[in-house]
Design a protein around this motif. Structure first.
Motif, PDB file in Angstrom:
ATOM      1  N   PRO A 196      53.445  54.417  32.506  1.00  0.00           N
ATOM      2  CA  PRO A 196      52.593  53.583  33.364  1.00  0.00           C
ATOM      3  C   PRO A 196      51.114  53.784  33.044  1.00  0.00           C
ATOM      4  CG  PRO A 196      53.306  55.535  34.554  1.00  0.00           C
ATOM      5  CD  PRO A 196      54.038  55.561  33.243  1.00  0.00           C
ATOM      6  N   PRO A 197      50.267  52.856  33.484  1.00  0.00           N
ATOM      7  CA  PRO A 197      48.826  53.002  33.237  1.00  0.00           C
ATOM      8  C   PRO A 197      48.257  54.165  34.045  1.00  0.00           C
ATOM      9  CG  PRO A 197      49.244  51.161  34.715  1.00  0.00           C
ATOM     10  CD  PRO A 197      50.577  51.633  34.237  1.00  0.00           C
ATOM     11  N   PRO A 198      47.044  54.576  33.751  1.00  0.00           N
ATOM     12  CA  PRO A 198      46.432  55.674  34.509  1.00  0.00           C
ATOM     13  C   PRO A 198      46.394  55.381  36.005  1.00  0.00           C
ATOM     14  CG  PRO A 198      45.116  55.143  32.567  1.00  0.00           C
ATOM     15  CD  PRO A 198      46.161  54.077  32.672  1.00  0.00           C
ATOM     16  N   ASP A 199      46.586  56.424  36.820  1.00  0.00           N
ATOM     17  CA  ASP A 199      46.609  56.259  38.275  1.00  0.00           C
ATOM     18  C   ASP A 199      45.305  55.671  38.816  1.00  0.00           C
ATOM     19  OD1 ASP A 199      49.151  57.300  38.345  1.00  0.00           O
ATOM     20  OD2 ASP A 199      48.500  59.343  38.837  1.00  0.00           O
ATOM     21  N   TYR A 200      44.193  55.976  38.131  1.00  0.00           N
ATOM     22  CA  TYR A 200      42.914  55.520  38.672  1.00  0.00           C
ATOM     23  C   TYR A 200      42.761  54.009  38.629  1.00  0.00           C
ATOM     24  CZ  TYR A 200      41.476  55.999  33.678  1.00  0.00           C
ATOM     25  OH  TYR A 200      41.394  55.935  32.306  1.00  0.00           O
ATOM     26  N   PHE A 201      43.557  53.306  37.826  1.00  0.00           N
ATOM     27  CA  PHE A 201      43.495  51.840  37.830  1.00  0.00           C
ATOM     28  C   PHE A 201      43.750  51.308  39.238  1.00  0.00           C
ATOM     29  CE2 PHE A 201      44.299  50.107  33.270  1.00  0.00           C
ATOM     30  CZ  PHE A 201      43.296  50.916  32.777  1.00  0.00           C
ATOM     31  N   GLU A 202      44.896  51.703  39.823  1.00  0.00           N
ATOM     32  CA  GLU A 202      45.281  51.196  41.141  1.00  0.00           C
ATOM     33  C   GLU A 202      44.285  51.633  42.213  1.00  0.00           C
ATOM     34  OE1 GLU A 202      49.139  51.207  44.207  1.00  0.00           O
ATOM     35  OE2 GLU A 202      49.161  52.408  42.365  1.00  0.00           O
ATOM     36  N   HIS A 203      43.841  52.889  42.130  1.00  0.00           N
ATOM     37  CA  HIS A 203      42.890  53.421  43.109  1.00  0.00           C
ATOM     38  C   HIS A 203      41.601  52.605  43.113  1.00  0.00           C
ATOM     39  CE1 HIS A 203      40.220  56.201  45.173  1.00  0.00           C
ATOM     40  NE2 HIS A 203      39.457  56.273  44.089  1.00  0.00           N
ATOM     41  N   ARG A 204      41.057  52.322  41.932  1.00  0.00           N
ATOM     42  CA  ARG A 204      39.801  51.571  41.850  1.00  0.00           C
ATOM     43  C   ARG A 204      39.973  50.145  42.345  1.00  0.00           C
ATOM     44  NH1 ARG A 204      38.084  53.062  35.713  1.00  0.00           N
ATOM     45  NH2 ARG A 204      39.572  51.365  35.438  1.00  0.00           N
ATOM     46  N   ILE A 205      41.060  49.506  41.901  1.00  0.00           N
ATOM     47  CA  ILE A 205      41.258  48.099  42.234  1.00  0.00           C
ATOM     48  C   ILE A 205      41.426  47.899  43.738  1.00  0.00           C
ATOM     49  CG2 ILE A 205      42.873  46.161  42.005  1.00  0.00           C
ATOM     50  CD1 ILE A 205      43.324  47.108  39.081  1.00  0.00           C
ATOM     51  N   LYS A 206      42.154  48.796  44.399  1.00  0.00           N
ATOM     52  CA  LYS A 206      42.341  48.680  45.858  1.00  0.00           C
ATOM     53  C   LYS A 206      41.001  48.755  46.579  1.00  0.00           C
ATOM     54  CE  LYS A 206      47.103  50.246  46.608  1.00  0.00           C
ATOM     55  NZ  LYS A 206      47.955  51.322  47.197  1.00  0.00           N
ATOM     56  N   MET A 207      40.186  49.713  46.189  1.00  0.00           N
ATOM     57  CA  MET A 207      38.861  49.847  46.809  1.00  0.00           C
ATOM     58  C   MET A 207      38.002  48.627  46.526  1.00  0.00           C
ATOM     59  SD  MET A 207      37.276  53.669  46.714  1.00  0.00           S
ATOM     60  CE  MET A 207      35.913  53.114  47.713  1.00  0.00           C
ATOM     61  N   PHE A 208      38.026  48.170  45.272  1.00  0.00           N
ATOM     62  CA  PHE A 208      37.196  47.034  44.882  1.00  0.00           C
ATOM     63  C   PHE A 208      37.589  45.786  45.671  1.00  0.00           C
ATOM     64  CE2 PHE A 208      35.961  43.356  42.421  1.00  0.00           C
ATOM     65  CZ  PHE A 208      34.711  43.688  41.922  1.00  0.00           C
ATOM     66  N   ASP A 209      38.890  45.501  45.729  1.00  0.00           N
ATOM     67  CA  ASP A 209      39.349  44.292  46.427  1.00  0.00           C
ATOM     68  C   ASP A 209      38.939  44.315  47.898  1.00  0.00           C
ATOM     69  OD1 ASP A 209      40.424  43.294  44.120  1.00  0.00           O
ATOM     70  OD2 ASP A 209      42.508  43.864  44.588  1.00  0.00           O
ATOM     71  N   ARG A 210      39.055  45.481  48.538  1.00  0.00           N
ATOM     72  CA  ARG A 210      38.686  45.575  49.958  1.00  0.00           C
ATOM     73  C   ARG A 210      37.190  45.352  50.156  1.00  0.00           C
ATOM     74  NH1 ARG A 210      36.720  49.928  52.564  1.00  0.00           N
ATOM     75  NH2 ARG A 210      37.424  51.384  50.941  1.00  0.00           N
ATOM     76  N   LEU A 211      36.377  46.013  49.349  1.00  0.00           N
ATOM     77  CA  LEU A 211      34.926  45.884  49.512  1.00  0.00           C
ATOM     78  C   LEU A 211      34.418  44.524  49.041  1.00  0.00           C
ATOM     79  CD1 LEU A 211      33.949  49.465  48.310  1.00  0.00           C
ATOM     80  CD2 LEU A 211      33.910  48.600  50.658  1.00  0.00           C
ATOM     81  N   LYS A 212      35.108  43.948  48.052  1.00  0.00           N
ATOM     82  CA  LYS A 212      34.693  42.620  47.568  1.00  0.00           C
ATOM     83  C   LYS A 212      34.960  41.561  48.639  1.00  0.00           C
ATOM     84  CE  LYS A 212      33.315  39.906  44.104  1.00  0.00           C
ATOM     85  NZ  LYS A 212      33.472  38.558  44.648  1.00  0.00           N
ATOM     86  N   ALA A 213      36.048  41.690  49.364  1.00  0.00           N
ATOM     87  CA  ALA A 213      36.343  40.747  50.448  1.00  0.00           C
ATOM     88  C   ALA A 213      35.264  40.830  51.527  1.00  0.00           C
ATOM     89  CB  ALA A 213      37.720  41.052  51.043  1.00  0.00           C
ATOM     90  N   GLU A 214      34.787  42.060  51.808  1.00  0.00           N
ATOM     91  CA  GLU A 214      33.710  42.221  52.788  1.00  0.00           C
ATOM     92  C   GLU A 214      32.422  41.584  52.277  1.00  0.00           C
ATOM     93  OE1 GLU A 214      33.305  46.373  53.604  1.00  0.00           O
ATOM     94  OE2 GLU A 214      35.385  46.601  54.317  1.00  0.00           O
ATOM     95  N   TYR A 215      32.133  41.748  50.987  1.00  0.00           N
ATOM     96  CA  TYR A 215      30.913  41.169  50.414  1.00  0.00           C
ATOM     97  C   TYR A 215      30.994  39.641  50.419  1.00  0.00           C
ATOM     98  CZ  TYR A 215      27.362  39.702  47.115  1.00  0.00           C
ATOM     99  OH  TYR A 215      26.306  39.057  46.533  1.00  0.00           O
ATOM    100  N   ASP A 216      32.150  39.102  50.075  1.00  0.00           N
ATOM    101  CA  ASP A 216      32.309  37.639  50.063  1.00  0.00           C
ATOM    102  C   ASP A 216      32.089  37.061  51.461  1.00  0.00           C
ATOM    103  OD1 ASP A 216      32.820  37.692  47.367  1.00  0.00           O
ATOM    104  OD2 ASP A 216      35.010  37.592  47.573  1.00  0.00           O
ATOM    105  N   GLU A 217      32.518  37.812  52.492  1.00  0.00           N
ATOM    106  CA  GLU A 217      32.303  37.366  53.864  1.00  0.00           C
ATOM    107  C   GLU A 217      30.812  37.389  54.203  1.00  0.00           C
ATOM    108  OE1 GLU A 217      33.492  35.790  57.468  1.00  0.00           O
ATOM    109  OE2 GLU A 217      34.689  36.146  55.635  1.00  0.00           O
ATOM    110  N   PHE A 218      30.127  38.437  53.735  1.00  0.00           N
ATOM    111  CA  PHE A 218      28.674  38.517  53.920  1.00  0.00           C
ATOM    112  C   PHE A 218      27.984  37.337  53.241  1.00  0.00           C
ATOM    113  CE2 PHE A 218      24.865  39.650  51.456  1.00  0.00           C
ATOM    114  CZ  PHE A 218      23.951  39.883  52.467  1.00  0.00           C
TER     115      PHE A 218
END
Length: 490
Positions: free
Chosen positions: A45-67
């Motif tokens: 499988p790919p490095p574990d940090y891929f999933e960790h980063r993407i989850k954080m990014f998607d959550r914070l990006k949704a907040e930014y898009d709302e802003f």
């Protein structure tokens, strides 16, 4: 039968490798890529940090898009370099919208925008009335952004292939590189096809470069797995502030940007070389690996670049030096050139030319020692700032060092007795033997060495003489460069 004798002047330095002509295909079979390096194309499988980063990014990006959605929309004026004015809407109209309004050709060609003098992502909404420039790859700043974005593509490929921890990946004058920590594995040329295959795959996917502002606390959480990124966050981002990350595909990187709209703008990509390095350029820190590349918005440009490399390799001084028996290098004295009789004759002729010029221009030749007590280097400031790049020796229970430059020695000569203003200017010249402890991975022919002779001058003069001495120096430089067809620019 006895083994054939080695050629007595054979050089241990190989000519620069020349890639085969032609442009690599956008996709290569995974079997072919694996066969080239003996390693899988990408980790599974790919490095574990891929999933960790993407989850954080998607959550914070949704907040930014709302802003972004809640920002007030107002009519704005966008002034172009020719004085033309376009109208738009704040927090909605982007530089790319303006480019498309002007022409499709421009929108396809433009790489980055400049808003009121600040580089700006093409897809990032304008926040108010502004002056707008649209830069393509041929513009120096456009090229820099293009190669910076290409470094991110290389970083994505490296993470997929090695599972490495990325450090930094800037553009350079001749492309870009990414520096990384790879566990128990060196980068070898056989890896290059894999990296190019993965990079070409990212280019085909036209992955958007997405910008996101993140707080220092969130950044430390996102990059908790990577001590190198954490160092940058902790030392470069003040507490209570924020900075940006950029995402393309699964790769999310700490970066102030800006970037091209998407990876599909890169049409040709090549890994050119790799080398060893140290974290923060300090030999006491972790050993890292650096991979270099170059890219273009047109496959024709890569073909032209490869042809240029092929022609340059024919004129590589290391190749010519070996063929004409001018000079060579040996592993028993790395970074130190052996001049053979033919090369020594050329060397001596150049020295004779310079000595005559010195005589004609009122210089006095001196000879200073090669080694000094560390007290001199402390006084000059070299010890505090340059010690790691000096060859240091223990002599009579004190620290000495081989000189990396002539300057302090010439100051000692000037200080050897009282001086009168009537003696000034004093123009000292020396063909001084210099030693610099360059990293082994940085050594390259005659252009990066550990031992060399520096044709050096120092002028001691009164303030009223500075202008005329500088004029004479530039005349000297122009004269010598002109003899060999060289130019210089201030």
């Amino acid at each position: 039968m006895s083994a054939p004798a080695l050629h007595p002047v054979e050089s241990t330095a190989a000519p620069a490798p020349v890639p085969p002509a032609g442009v690599p295909k956008a996709e290569k079979g995974k079997k072919d890529a694996k066969a080239a390096s003996g390693s899988p194309l990408e980790l599974s499988p790919p490095p574990d940090y891929f999933e960790h980063r993407i989850k954080m990014f998607d959550r914070l990006k949704a907040e930014y898009d709302e802003f972004l959605k809640n920002q007030p929309r107002q009519e704005i004026s966008v002034t172009l370099p020719d004085g033309a004015v376009k109208t738009g809407t704040s927090w909605q109209t982007s530089p790319m919208d303006i480019a498309k309004e002007i022409s499709k050709g421009l929108a396809d060609r433009v790489v980055i925008a400049k808003v009121d003098g600040e580089l700006w992502d093409l897809e990032r909404p304008l926040e108010g009335s502004c002056k707008l420039e649209l830069l393509d790859f041929e513009h120096p700043e456009g090229k820099k952004v293009f190669w910076h974005s290409s470094a991110h593509v290389l970083g994505e490929a490296a993470e997929k292939h090695y599972g490495c921890h990325l450090c930094l990946g800037p553009p350079t004058d001749e492309g870009f590189f990414y520096e990384m920590a790879i566990q128990d594995r060196p980068v070898v040329p056989a890896d290059y096809p894999n990296l190019e295959t993965l990079s070409n795959g990212a280019m085909k996917e036209k992955q958007k470069f997405e910008r996101l502002v993140m707080s220092k606390e969130d950044l430390l959480e996102m990059f908790a797995y990577n001590k190198y990124k954490k160092h940058f966050i902790e030392t470069k981002v003040p507490d209570g502030t924020s900075t940006t990350v950029y995402r393309c595909g699964p790769m999310i990187d700490l970066c102030i940007g800006p970037h091209i709209p998407h990876t599909g703008r890169i049409k040709a990509f090549m890994v050119t070389k790799s080398s060893a390095s140290y974290w923060l350029n300090d030999a006491n820190n972790d050993s890292l690996q650096r991979i270099y590349g170059i890219s273009f918005p047109d496959t024709k440009q890569l073909k032209e670049y490869k042809n240029f490399l092929a022609e340059a390799a024919k004129r590589d001084h290391r190749k010519i030096g070996k063929e004409q028996e001018l000079f060579f290098w040996h592993d028993l004295s790395p970074g130190s050139t052996f001049f053979l009789p033919h090369g020594t004759r050329i060397y001596n002729k150049l020295v004779e030319l310079m000595k005559q010029e010195y005589h004609n221009r009122g210089y006095s030749e001196v000879v200073s020692p090669n080694m000094y007590n560390s007290k001199l280097w402390e006084q000059s400031g070299h010890w505090q700032h340059y010690k790691d790049d000096m060859f240091v020796l223990d002599v009579d229970k004190e620290k000495f060092a081989l000189k990396p430059m002539n300057c302090p020695g010439h100051c000692l000569i000037f200080d050897a007795r009282d001086r009168s203003y009537k003696e000034l200017p004093i123009r000292m010249a020396e063909f001084g033997v210099i030693h610099r402890n360059e990293a082994s991975g940085a050594l390259s022919g005659l252009t990066r060495v550990r031992r060399f002779v520096q044709d050096d001058t120092h002028i001691f003069c009164m303030p009223s003489q500075i202008e005329s001495e500088m004029e004479n120096l530039f005349d000297f430089l122009e004269n010598i460069y002109g003899l060999f067809g060289f130019t210089f620019k201030l």
